[in-house]
Design a protein around this motif. Structure first.
Motif, short mmCIF file in Angstrom:
data_model
loop_
_atom_site.label_atom_id
_atom_site.label_comp_id
_atom_site.label_asym_id
_atom_site.label_seq_id
_atom_site.Cartn_x
_atom_site.Cartn_y
_atom_site.Cartn_z
N ALA A 128 0.83 -1.21 0.00
CA ALA A 128 0.00 0.00 0.00
C ALA A 128 0.86 1.26 0.00
N LEU A 129 0.24 2.33 -0.37
CA LEU A 129 0.87 3.64 -0.33
C LEU A 129 0.24 4.41 0.82
N ILE A 130 1.08 4.87 1.74
CA ILE A 130 0.57 5.61 2.89
C ILE A 130 0.77 7.09 2.61
N ILE A 131 -0.33 7.80 2.54
CA ILE A 131 -0.30 9.21 2.13
C ILE A 131 -0.50 10.07 3.37
N THR A 132 0.39 11.01 3.55
CA THR A 132 0.28 11.90 4.71
C THR A 132 0.03 13.32 4.22
N ASN A 133 -0.06 14.22 5.16
CA ASN A 133 -0.27 15.61 4.79
C ASN A 133 0.92 16.19 4.05
N THR A 134 2.07 15.51 4.09
CA THR A 134 3.26 16.06 3.42
C THR A 134 3.81 15.20 2.30
N ILE A 182 -1.59 10.65 8.76
CA ILE A 182 -1.96 9.77 7.64
C ILE A 182 -3.34 10.21 7.15
N THR A 183 -3.38 10.73 5.95
CA THR A 183 -4.66 11.23 5.43
C THR A 183 -5.37 10.17 4.59
N GLU A 184 -4.60 9.27 4.00
CA GLU A 184 -5.22 8.28 3.12
C GLU A 184 -4.27 7.10 2.97
N VAL A 185 -4.86 5.93 2.74
CA VAL A 185 -4.05 4.75 2.43
C VAL A 185 -4.58 4.15 1.14
N ARG A 186 -3.69 3.95 0.17
CA ARG A 186 -4.09 3.38 -1.12
C ARG A 186 -3.63 1.93 -1.20
#
Lengths: 793, 262
Positions: B128-134, B157-161
């Motif tokens: 998965a790709l862990i997406i944060t605010n930065t 962590i704003t989103e996980v793909r």
């Protein structure tokens, strides 16, 4: 008074739903923590985080200056008051009395287990009290902890410096039988030996302990609201032993209590602390345990390490049981802690069997752990587990069917009253009939096919059986007095008929899950021929009820229920006199049926309600012969214990790859004597089975070598959950009535927890052996990792 | 608990700003943090709840066919809505109990990186790709040991793909008390190979069992694991099971996961 005679709707034998459940299920229960008194302050305890240590200093200066702090107590404040005593004096084999170190309100000088309270802060809010506890400047010099019982006996440190040993007592039962038992075992053709652990349990009542004290300076009267199974016993302990508050100045109220399982029998230091604080501050003081405090300080259960031997003839006829047990009592003697491993355990070591020789040796051992005391079953589960595990092992060694081996040695129905080799006189029972029933319930004949189905899925399947007997209805005061009890174990009831014909029945028993508010009225309703709905039970308040000894040991119905019967008999006798007067007849001619008093052989009658009214509005009343009013009290002291018995079976599947055990089927055939409310009895059995299976499979109390409780929360202490348990088959019909109490009842509250652990372990061993594993025993709890390890050899 | 301030920002920017304060602490579903606070083991001055940030909640599909889960999405929502990735939905649907699943969030679980949690296995096995605010962090770079991650202080962590595998399954053997994973194994078969992530077992937290990945990439069947052994070195050993037992369970659970997935 067998159930089939009942003609009263909702009387004896009716499966009436529990009236108290309405308030519990709708959130209307009134538990101790629900009681909030005007102006109350809050207590928080400072507890030791080491298992053994010397209290060098406690500096309260900074804490006293904290916002909201009202008072701080330390052990120094209670040096002059008494200790919390053990209720039974046990003598060692050499005649020496047990070692009985003082159990203070707050630890003084030393702390002796993790959680031991050494100070308490009273503040305006709980939060402030907690903050101030953290501000206490405490120096405790940690000492090596004494945790393991074997090393506690062998030496190492002392839990109590004032006694020169960690052995509380070294008890033999029956000491005079020792030599004969040794000789019988020495000469026996077959002897099986087993060493086992009866695992320590944390009680985990849903409601944590709580106590709120109120003090009235105008009258010098105290009221203690507390989570107790026995408010009069708590009052007696506080008054006569600990604080010396006169009994007539102390009211103890145990309102709704959310489960006890034994852990709320005992008086604890927190109760004394809030009473002392309330007096000092002239304000109510409240304390409610956190779940963490419950884990660390509620009296734990079980914790025996036992070596048992069973000697028998080649044909399986039992010759002797001999046991050596180490029983952990923890850091201090809790109130029943000396009775539980001795008279509630050793006296049952003949089981359901005609074995001629029994000898039991129990060493009670102090350790730096939480006190250990009675927990659901209290000594009888330990006895049953030892006996029934070794019988199973003997059956395997002899190549005998485990059911047939038990049957061969059962006490037979024509042998009652039967004097057991462990010193009790069993009054009634029919163990073969229970076993007959059990074999049908579990469908023993179908087991082979079910095992084959399991094996086809890659699982191992085992069948375990068990027979148990226990002693309930504690207890005959004369007998327990001889055995060392410092109290009597009668109970009491007052039946008050009100003028308008409804009844309040004040009982010494306390209901904290048992359903007394439903079952006791069924008895009275049956006797009077009136509807149960017009009868209320009053319990749990020393200001309202007669002096009773409370609820534990499945004693409520057998002892207190008998007191209710006796009091109701007195009511009937007096009511007949009143009716005779009203009907202008002789007392002897008055019959009571279906709530009507009638003159035998005539159609003249008055109703129960009319008699009640006459008792309180005594116009044209023969006051020279009959007092006004209709209220009677009876105290009942039983002639013997009662002896519930039963046969249990279960089938388990074991996943050989993971060691995971699942209980697939469970059947319980119990003999509780007569049954008042079969629905409540079924519920009691279900609850007991849940706790027993929990002990067998998941409940694990572990201290590390420093005395830290590793399983101190639900993250690590597993409670049995619905999906750990099967649907149960239970049957308690057609019991053999108790011969010596008026209801013929025996008690059902603990049976499930007593009979189920060996049943489960026997089944798991059977499963493992079927898979070719040479496993003869696995210690509880049979967690997946332990079972897997056992399979690895 | 100690006293603290509680704020509920509605945008990621406001949350990030609030977390800039010293001793501020992000609050996801609180399934670990709240018990910690109750035990007085943490003393944040401010709790910054992420639960009111609508852009961080919910499940959707990316154009590339990934399942995208907002960082503040509760497990129950993932269980119900991640239908394009049945292995993930099933994993989410068996975390804790209903109360836990309706409070606990994927972002909270991954940020905490409990060595016995389920979600780290899902993220690592899925790649998965862990997406944060930065920034965006690949799962392989994200997990850095028990309770340790690549997240910086104040990073959210704003989103996980989650890339969706062809086949997958998460097999959990629960610790009897907590019902966290004593050992949990997520197996995910992609067109270009198999990924196997193990939780609950290692003192280093979630990890990939690369030998099993290689064997299963050649032959996606439990039998492909037959010759593999799992060392107990570095395995957690506690009240509930020894390192040997956990090592044994890793292989058993992997085999079962493969069988269930195939």
């Amino acid at each position: 008074m067998p159930k089939d005679n009942s003609t009263v709707e909702g009387g004896i034998g009716a499966a009436t739903t529990r009236r108290e459940d309405i308030r519990f299920l709708t959130g209307e229960g009134q538990y101790t923590d629900d009681i909030n008194l005007t102006g109350q302050a809050h207590a928080v305890f400072a507890r030791s985080d080491v298992a053994n240590g010397v209290i060098k200093s406690i500096d309260t200066t900074a804490a006293e200056a904290m916002p909201g702090v009202l008072a701080i107590f330390t052990g120094e404040d209670f040096v002059e008051v008494g200790g919390n005593p053990a209720g039974w004096l046990i003598n060692s084999r050499d005649g020496e009395p047990m070692k009985e170190p003082k159990r203070p309100v707050l630890a003084h000088g030393k702390v002796r287990h993790v959680g031991d309270a050494y100070a308490a802060v009273i503040a305006e809010t709980k939060q402030q009290a907690r903050d101030a506890v953290e501000a206490l400047e405490v120096e405790i010099e940690e000492l090596p902890a004494v945790i393991d019982m074997a090393s506690a006996i062998e030496g190492g440190g002392l839990v109590h410096d004032e006694i020169d040993t960690n052995i509380c007592f070294d008890w033999g039962w029956i000491e005079d039988n020792r030599a004969a038992t040794d000789e019988a075992i020495k000469n026996a053709p077959h002897v099986t030996t087993l060493e086992l652990v009866n695992n320590r349990l944390v009680p985990n009542a849903m409601e944590p302990r709580a106590s709120t004290a109120d003090y009235n300076p105008g009258t010098d009267e105290y009221t203690l609201y507390t989570t107790s199974q026995n408010p009069h016993l708590t009052r007696l302990l506080i008054s006569a032993f600990v604080l010396g508050i006169p009994e007539n100045k102390l009211r103890v109220v145990a309102p709704d209590v959310g489960g006890g399982f034994g852990s709320k029998i005992y008086h604890y230091g927190e109760e004394a602390l809030v009473l002392a604080a309330a007096k000092k501050l002239k304000r109510p003081v409240k304390w409610t345990a956190t779940r963490s405090e419950a884990f660390l300080t509620d009296a734990h259960g079980r914790d025996h390490v036992t070596k048992i031997e069973l000697a028998c003839e080649k044909d399986g006829t039992f010759i002797a049981f001999r046991t050596e047990t180490m029983a952990n009592v923890g850091a201090y003697l809790s109130n029943f802690s000396t009775a539980t491993p001795t008279f509630l355990h050793g006296t049952l070591m003949a089981g359901n069997y005609t074995v001629p020789n029994v000898y039991v040796n129990v060493k009670a051992v102090f350790t730096n752990t939480a006190p250990v005391d009675a927990y659901r079953g209290a000594g009888r589960p330990e006895a049953t587990y030892s006996i029934e595990r070794i019988i199973d092992m003997t059956a395997r060694e002899l190549g005998m069917d485990p059911v047939e081996l038990r049957r061969k040695n059962f006490v037979k129905p024509d042998q009652y009253p039967f004097a057991s080799a462990a010193g009790l006189e069993y009054d009634s029972g029919n163990y073969d009939r229970q076993m007959d029933k059990l074999e049908k319930m579990i469908d023993r004949e179908g087991f082979a096919a079910r095992r084959a189905e399991s094996e086809a899925k890659g699982k191992l399947r085992g069948l375990g059986v068990n027979a148990y007997i226990e002693a309930c209805g504690i207890a005959p005061s004369n007998l327990v007095g001889v055995l060392g009890s410092r109290v009597g174990l009668y109970d009491a009831a007052t039946v008050r008929v009100n003028a308008t014909g409804n009844l309040s029945v004040m009982v010494g028993a306390h209901s904290h899950g048992q359903g007394h508010e439903t079952a006791f009225p069924q008895v009275v309703a049956d006797m009077l021929g009136i509807e149960a709905a017009s009868i209320d039970i009053v319990h749990g308040d020393t200001a309202k009820i007669p002096f009773g000894m409370g609820t534990y040991g499945s004693r409520s119905l057998a002892v207190c229920g008998s007191a209710v019967v006796r009091a109701t008999e007195k009511i009937i006798a007096k009511a007949k006199k009143i009716a005779a007067h009203m009907l202008e007849a002789s007392d002897a001619d008055i019959e009571l049926k279906d709530g009507q008093f009638s003159v035998a052989g005539t159609d003249k009658s008055v109703s129960f309600g009319e008699v009640a009214l006459k008792a309180y509005i005594p116009h044209q009343f023969p006051i020279e012969d009959i007092e006004p009013g209709l209220e009677e009290t009876a105290f009942y002291d039983p002639a013997n214990f009662t002896y519930p018995s039963g046969a249990y079976a279960c089938e388990v599947e074991v996943d050989p790859e993971t060691g995971k055990v699942t209980v697939e089927r469970f059947a319980a055939a119990d003999d509780f004597g007569n049954i008042i409310n079969p629905m409540i009895v079924t519920g009691q059995v279900h609850g007991g089975l849940g706790q027993g299976i929990g002990q067998a499979l998941v409940e694990q109390t572990a201290y590390d070598s420093d005395g830290q409780l590793l399983s101190a929360s639900y993250m690590d202490y597993a409670m049995p959950r619905a999906d750990d348990l099967p649907f149960y088959q239970v049957d308690h019909d057609d019991g053999t009535p108790c011969t010596h109490n008026p209801l013929g009842v025996k008690g059902c509250g603990e049976a499930g927890a007593i009979g189920s652990p060996p049943t489960v372990v026997n089944a798991v061993v059977d499963a493992l052996q079927s898979g070719g594993h040479e496993v003869t025993h696995v210690d509880m709890p049979l967690t997946p990792s332990r079972v897997w390890s056992a399979m690895q050899g | 608990m100690y006293d603290f301030e509680m704020i509920r920002p509605t945008t990621i920017a406001d949350a990030v700003a609030a977390l800039g304060d010293e001793d501020a602490q992000a609050l996801g579903g609180g399934q670990t943090l709240i018990p910690t606070l109750k035990q007085r083991l943490a003393m944040p001055s401010t709790l910054v709840s992420l639960g009111a940030i609508s852009e961080m909640r919910g499940v959707c599909m990316s154009d590339a066919g990934e399942v995208c889960v907002g960082g503040a999405t509760p497990h129950a929502v993932v269980a119900a809505e991640a239908t394009a990735y049945p292995g993930l939905a099933a994993l989410a649907g068996h975390i804790g109990d209903p109360a836990v699943r309706n409070r606990g969030t994927v972002g909270g679980s991954l940020a905490n990186n409990d060595p016995s949690a389920c979600y780290p296995a899902a993220a690592l096995a899925s790649g998965a790709l862990i997406i944060t605010n930065t920034r965006e962090i690949a799962a392989d770079d994200y997990f850095q040991g028990m309770f340790t991650t690549a997240l910086e202080e104040g990073e959210i962590i704003t989103e996980v793909r989650f890339p969706v595998p062809e086949m997958s399954h998460y097999e959990k053997f629960v610790q009897p008390a907590s019902r966290f994973a004593l050992v949990g194994v997520m197996v995910a078969k992609f067109a270009d190979g198999v990924r196997v992530a193990v939780t609950g077992a290692s003192e280093e937290g979630v990890y990939r069992w690369t030998e099993a990945e290689a064997a299963l990439s050649d032959d996606f069947s439990a039998g492909a694991l037959a010759d593999l052994t799992v060392s107990s070195d570095g395995m957690i050993s506690d009240l509930h099971g020894s390192g040997d037992y956990r090592a044994h369970l890793v292989k058993v659970m992997t085999g079962r996961a493969v069988t269930a997935a195939a």
